[in-house]
Scaffold this motif. Structure first.
Motif, mmCIF file in Angstrom:
data_model
loop_
_atom_site.group_PDB
_atom_site.id
_atom_site.type_symbol
_atom_site.label_atom_id
_atom_site.label_comp_id
_atom_site.label_asym_id
_atom_site.label_seq_id
_atom_site.Cartn_x
_atom_site.Cartn_y
_atom_site.Cartn_z
ATOM 1 N N LEU A 51 0.828 -1.206 0.000
ATOM 2 C CA LEU A 51 0.000 0.000 0.000
ATOM 3 C C LEU A 51 0.863 1.257 0.000
ATOM 4 C CD1 LEU A 51 -2.781 1.388 0.237
ATOM 5 C CD2 LEU A 51 -2.575 1.168 2.728
ATOM 6 N N PHE A 52 1.915 1.238 0.799
ATOM 7 C CA PHE A 52 2.812 2.394 0.859
ATOM 8 C C PHE A 52 3.452 2.679 -0.501
ATOM 9 C CE2 PHE A 52 7.357 3.474 0.970
ATOM 10 C CZ PHE A 52 7.246 4.822 1.252
ATOM 11 N N LEU A 53 3.945 1.619 -1.186
ATOM 12 C CA LEU A 53 4.613 1.817 -2.479
ATOM 13 C C LEU A 53 3.665 2.447 -3.493
ATOM 14 C CD1 LEU A 53 6.666 -1.502 -2.745
ATOM 15 C CD2 LEU A 53 7.544 0.810 -2.358
ATOM 16 N N VAL A 54 2.415 1.962 -3.507
ATOM 17 C CA VAL A 54 1.438 2.541 -4.442
ATOM 18 C C VAL A 54 1.155 4.005 -4.068
ATOM 19 C CG1 VAL A 54 -0.915 2.374 -5.324
ATOM 20 C CG2 VAL A 54 0.412 0.299 -4.909
ATOM 21 N N ILE A 55 0.980 4.255 -2.768
ATOM 22 C CA ILE A 55 0.717 5.630 -2.298
ATOM 23 C C ILE A 55 1.892 6.543 -2.627
ATOM 24 C CG2 ILE A 55 0.436 7.062 -0.222
ATOM 25 C CD1 ILE A 55 -2.101 5.665 -1.041
ATOM 26 N N LEU A 98 -7.540 3.051 -1.463
ATOM 27 C CA LEU A 98 -6.772 1.841 -1.756
ATOM 28 C C LEU A 98 -6.772 0.857 -0.584
ATOM 29 C CD1 LEU A 98 -3.733 3.383 -3.681
ATOM 30 C CD2 LEU A 98 -5.646 2.077 -4.636
ATOM 31 N N SER A 99 -6.777 1.397 0.640
ATOM 32 C CA SER A 99 -6.833 0.495 1.799
ATOM 33 C C SER A 99 -8.155 -0.275 1.813
ATOM 34 C CB SER A 99 -6.654 1.281 3.106
ATOM 35 O OG SER A 99 -7.736 2.204 3.277
ATOM 36 N N TYR A 100 -9.222 0.427 1.402
ATOM 37 C CA TYR A 100 -10.527 -0.249 1.336
ATOM 38 C C TYR A 100 -10.551 -1.260 0.179
ATOM 39 C CZ TYR A 100 -15.520 -0.874 0.576
ATOM 40 O OH TYR A 100 -16.769 -1.423 0.370
ATOM 41 N N PHE A 101 -9.985 -0.858 -0.971
ATOM 42 C CA PHE A 101 -9.998 -1.722 -2.157
ATOM 43 C C PHE A 101 -9.161 -2.984 -1.939
ATOM 44 C CE2 PHE A 101 -8.314 -3.018 -6.305
ATOM 45 C CZ PHE A 101 -9.498 -3.223 -7.020
ATOM 46 N N ASN A 103 -8.379 -4.140 0.996
ATOM 47 C CA ASN A 103 -8.769 -4.712 2.287
ATOM 48 C C ASN A 103 -7.590 -4.705 3.280
ATOM 49 O OD1 ASN A 103 -10.635 -5.780 4.113
ATOM 50 N ND2 ASN A 103 -10.121 -7.906 3.563
ATOM 51 N N VAL A 104 -6.898 -3.551 3.350
ATOM 52 C CA VAL A 104 -5.768 -3.371 4.263
ATOM 53 C C VAL A 104 -6.272 -2.674 5.509
ATOM 54 C CG1 VAL A 104 -3.504 -2.317 4.597
ATOM 55 C CG2 VAL A 104 -4.132 -3.285 2.368
ATOM 56 N N PHE A 105 -5.847 -3.124 6.648
ATOM 57 C CA PHE A 105 -6.306 -2.559 7.920
ATOM 58 C C PHE A 105 -5.832 -1.099 8.042
ATOM 59 C CE2 PHE A 105 -5.197 -1.670 12.418
ATOM 60 C CZ PHE A 105 -6.495 -1.576 12.911
ATOM 61 N N LEU A 106 -6.791 -0.205 8.284
ATOM 62 C CA LEU A 106 -6.477 1.233 8.387
ATOM 63 C C LEU A 106 -7.385 1.871 9.428
ATOM 64 C CD1 LEU A 106 -4.764 3.553 6.986
ATOM 65 C CD2 LEU A 106 -6.844 4.056 5.709
ATOM 66 N N PRO A 107 -6.848 2.162 10.627
ATOM 67 C CA PRO A 107 -7.657 2.852 11.645
ATOM 68 C C PRO A 107 -8.157 4.192 11.106
ATOM 69 C CG PRO A 107 -5.653 1.977 12.611
ATOM 70 C CD PRO A 107 -5.513 1.793 11.119
ATOM 71 N N ARG A 108 -9.328 4.622 11.565
ATOM 72 C CA ARG A 108 -9.968 5.825 11.020
ATOM 73 C C ARG A 108 -9.170 7.101 11.241
ATOM 74 N NH1 ARG A 108 -15.845 5.065 13.593
ATOM 75 N NH2 ARG A 108 -14.518 4.176 15.221
ATOM 76 N N THR A 109 -8.371 7.178 12.303
ATOM 77 C CA THR A 109 -7.613 8.416 12.571
ATOM 78 C C THR A 109 -6.294 8.488 11.802
ATOM 79 O OG1 THR A 109 -6.663 7.333 14.516
ATOM 80 C CG2 THR A 109 -8.596 8.732 14.868
#
Length: 638
Positions: A51-55, A98-101, A103-109
């Motif tokens: 996820l980081f690399l794509v971001i 992308l985290s949703y797509f 399915n990567v865990f991402l706290p809301r804050t």
């Protein structure tokens, strides 16, 4: 190291910034997780690294799109926040999506923290680099900016981006700004100046107050005189607004700022009365006053402006300048440059009749006191007979208005030049009684700043060459006025004339020339060399009064002075002669000049009621050589 980086090509610098931004994105990404989850952050999760690399790649592409890498770091401003904001918002939206797509865990804050960190890192790093570059003084000279207003802040930005001056402090008289920091530069009060000058080893103070009043400007400049600093100033507000100068166009503080006054707004009706849509002729058009008269006349849109001048170079210079102004401003004025001397009446008559001259401003004269003393016949011919011939030509050709530019030296003159100018006034006063159509008047005023022969440009040149400044007497006093103000007042005074008027301009307070010299030295950042300070920079050398020179100048002969509708213009009622009486003196003077009888010339000037009180003998160099048996006679001051 910093110098080497700055010398790299633009492409190499951009690659370095891409690498730095990638690192900043990494720190913002994992920093957000660390702040939210501490030790339980998913540092070893391959999904989060993907996820980081794509971001990271997407964010760099977004930064490229919004133009973040087009900004030169040295010139970064607060606008960088607006540019970076869109890129960082896009990056944050991608993080959430992308985290949703995937399915990567991402706290809301985490997205909120990520957004804050990335804005801080991206903008903060660039502002830090700009500050680092601007604080790298190198060969730049430390300066203080006086004036923390809008102009001062613009000057600060310009200096930071330049490579000549390094601003270390603001000084301002507004107490509300004291201790405020503007773009990293603190604002101090005026009392802190001596300490700041000493602390930062300041040699220059930059004035950034183009719109303050003349009185306030004089007060500020006077407060800076005793500091060991050169005082420079940004251009005036009019020049800045009209685009004639830039904020960084620093110049030495003009002596006008010390001696000038708040100018009275010119009366547009008076300025235009004798000029607008008329044929105007200026004699002596290439001189200091004549050329400024031409500039002011041009603004009033005459149909024709005739420049009459004996100096070929003077005529060429003013004609070229005025033609350029007329072309650029679309004035539609026909400018006619004519060579000639005012001592030839047939030339004058031919010109006035050919072009149908309606207004004449007679500024042609020999005005340098010692030179006229050394060349008496030419002084008399040019000043008295030149004025007579111009006036007679004006009468013969039906000129409506004739204005003589006179001088304060015509009042109780102690020199030949002053006597010839007073005689010129008498000529016009006498002819005004004879003339039925032409309205004659004369305008008397003192010294003008920056004119040919003025002490100001002489002192400036002497200071530039390291001195000494030469002064004829420590107690000598003069009146001063700026050339533009004097020229405008001459035009307005002439418009108020009824015939034979002697107008006197309000010159303000007299100025002690010795004090003027000391102020010019101090404002150049130099010290006075004298017995008390033998190690000073510039010496003031007293040479003694020159032939015919006065300690004090006057503007009036009699006491019958009356005001006019203009606060700076007065009228004086003085003794005059009829043309019948004066013409006899004129004939005698003409005969004496033809025979080069200097004794007779002086005797006539003494007989005519000019108030002539010579302080020296006859100083004409030819006369001295003819009447001296001593080969060293010419070396002796008369």
């Amino acid at each position: 190291m910093l110098t080497q980086l700055l010398s790299l090509p633009r492409s190499a610098k951009r690659i370095i910034m891409l690498a730095i931004d990638s690192t900043l994105i990494l720190l913002a990404f994992w920093g957000a997780f660390w702040v939210r989850m501490d030790s339980t952050a998913p540092y070893t999760s391959s999904a989060h690294w993907q996820l980081f690399l794509v971001i990271a790649v997407s964010t760099i592409l977004l930064f490229l799109y919004v133009g973040l890498y087009r900004t030169v770091l040295r010139y970064v401003t607060a606008k960088i926040f607006g540019v970076a904001f869109f890129g960082v918002v896009g990056s944050t939206i991608l993080l959430i999506s992308l985290s949703y797509f995937f399915n990567v865990f991402l706290p809301r804050t985490v997205p909120v923290i990520y957004f804050s960190f990335l804005m801080l890192f991206v903008c903060g790093f660039r502002l830090f680099i700009r500050r680092l570059l601007s604080s790298a003084v190198g060969d730049r000279e430390s300066v203080i900016i006086y004036g923390a207003g809008a102009s001062g802040r613009q000057l600060l930005t310009a200096l930071i981006q330049g490579d000549k001056y390094f601003p270390v402090a603001f000084v301002d008289d507004n107490s509300a700004l004291h201790k405020v920091v503007i773009h990293g530069v603190a604002v101090y009060n005026r009392a802190s100046l001596p300490l700041l000058v000493q602390r930062y080893d300041i040699n220059k103070i930059l004035l950034a107050m183009p719109s303050i009043t003349m009185d306030k400007r004089k007060e500020v400049i006077s407060s800076l005189e005793n500091l060991p600093c050169e005082v420079l100033s940004i251009p005036g507000m009019v020049d800045l607004v009209e685009g004639n100068a830039q904020i960084i166009s620093l110049k030495k503080v003009s002596i006008d700022d010390l001696l000038g006054r708040e100018s009275v707004k010119p009366d547009s009706v008076l300025l235009a009365k004798n000029i607008h849509k008329k044929v105007v002729m200026v004699t002596g058009a290439g001189g200091s006053i004549g050329s400024e008269l031409c500039r002011q006349i041009l603004k009033q849109s005459p149909t024709v402006l005739i420049l009459f001048e004996v100096s070929e170079f003077g005529l060429y210079s003013i004609e070229k300048e005025l033609s350029g102004i007329a072309r650029n401003e679309n004035y539609g004025v026909r400018i006619i440059p004519l060579l000639g001397t005012v001592q030839k009446i047939n030339r004058l008559e031919t010109i006035m009749r050919t072009f149908g001259v309606e207004t004449v401003y007679h500024a042609a004269a020999y005005k340098h006191v010692p030179l006229v003393e050394y060349n008496v016949v030419e002084g008399v011919r040019n000043n008295i007979f030149g004025t007579l011939y111009c006036a007679q030509a004006a009468i013969a050709t039906g000129v409506d208005t004739f204005i003589l530019v006179s001088t304060d030296k015509a009042v109780r003159p102690t020199n030949t030049m002053g006597a010839t100018k007073r005689m010129s006034e008498l000529v016009l006063q006498a002819l005004s009684q004879e003339s039925g159509q032409t309205c004659f008047s004369m305008v008397r005023f003192g010294n003008v700043l920056g004119s040919s022969g003025s002490v100001v440009p002489l002192f400036e040149k002497q200071i530039e060459h390291g001195g000494p400044i030469t002064l004829t007497h420590k107690d000598i006093i003069r009146y001063f006025m700026t050339i533009p103000e004097a020229s405008q007042l001459v035009i307005q005074a002439g418009a108020m004339a009824k015939g034979g008027d002697v107008f006197v301009l309000d010159m303000g307070d007299p100025v002690k020339i010795y004090d003027l010299a000391t102020r010019m030295i101090k404002l150049s950042g130099l010290t006075i060399k004298n017995e008390t300070h033998p190690d000073g920079d510039i010496e003031i050398k007293i040479t003694g009064l020159r032939p015919g020179e006065k300690l004090y100048e006057e503007l009036l002969i009699g006491e019958q002075v009356h005001g006019t509708t203009h606060p700076r213009i007065m009228t004086a009622h003085e003794e005059m002669l009829s043309w019948e009486v004066l013409s006899e003196y004129i004939d005698q003077l003409d005969d004496a000049c033809n025979k080069f009888e200097h004794d007779e010339i002086r005797a006539i000037l003494l007989k005519v009621p000019t108030g002539f009180q010579p302080t020296d003998g006859i100083c004409d160099l030819v006369w001295q050589a003819r009447h001296s048996t001593d080969s060293n006679a010419l070396k002796i001051k008369c």
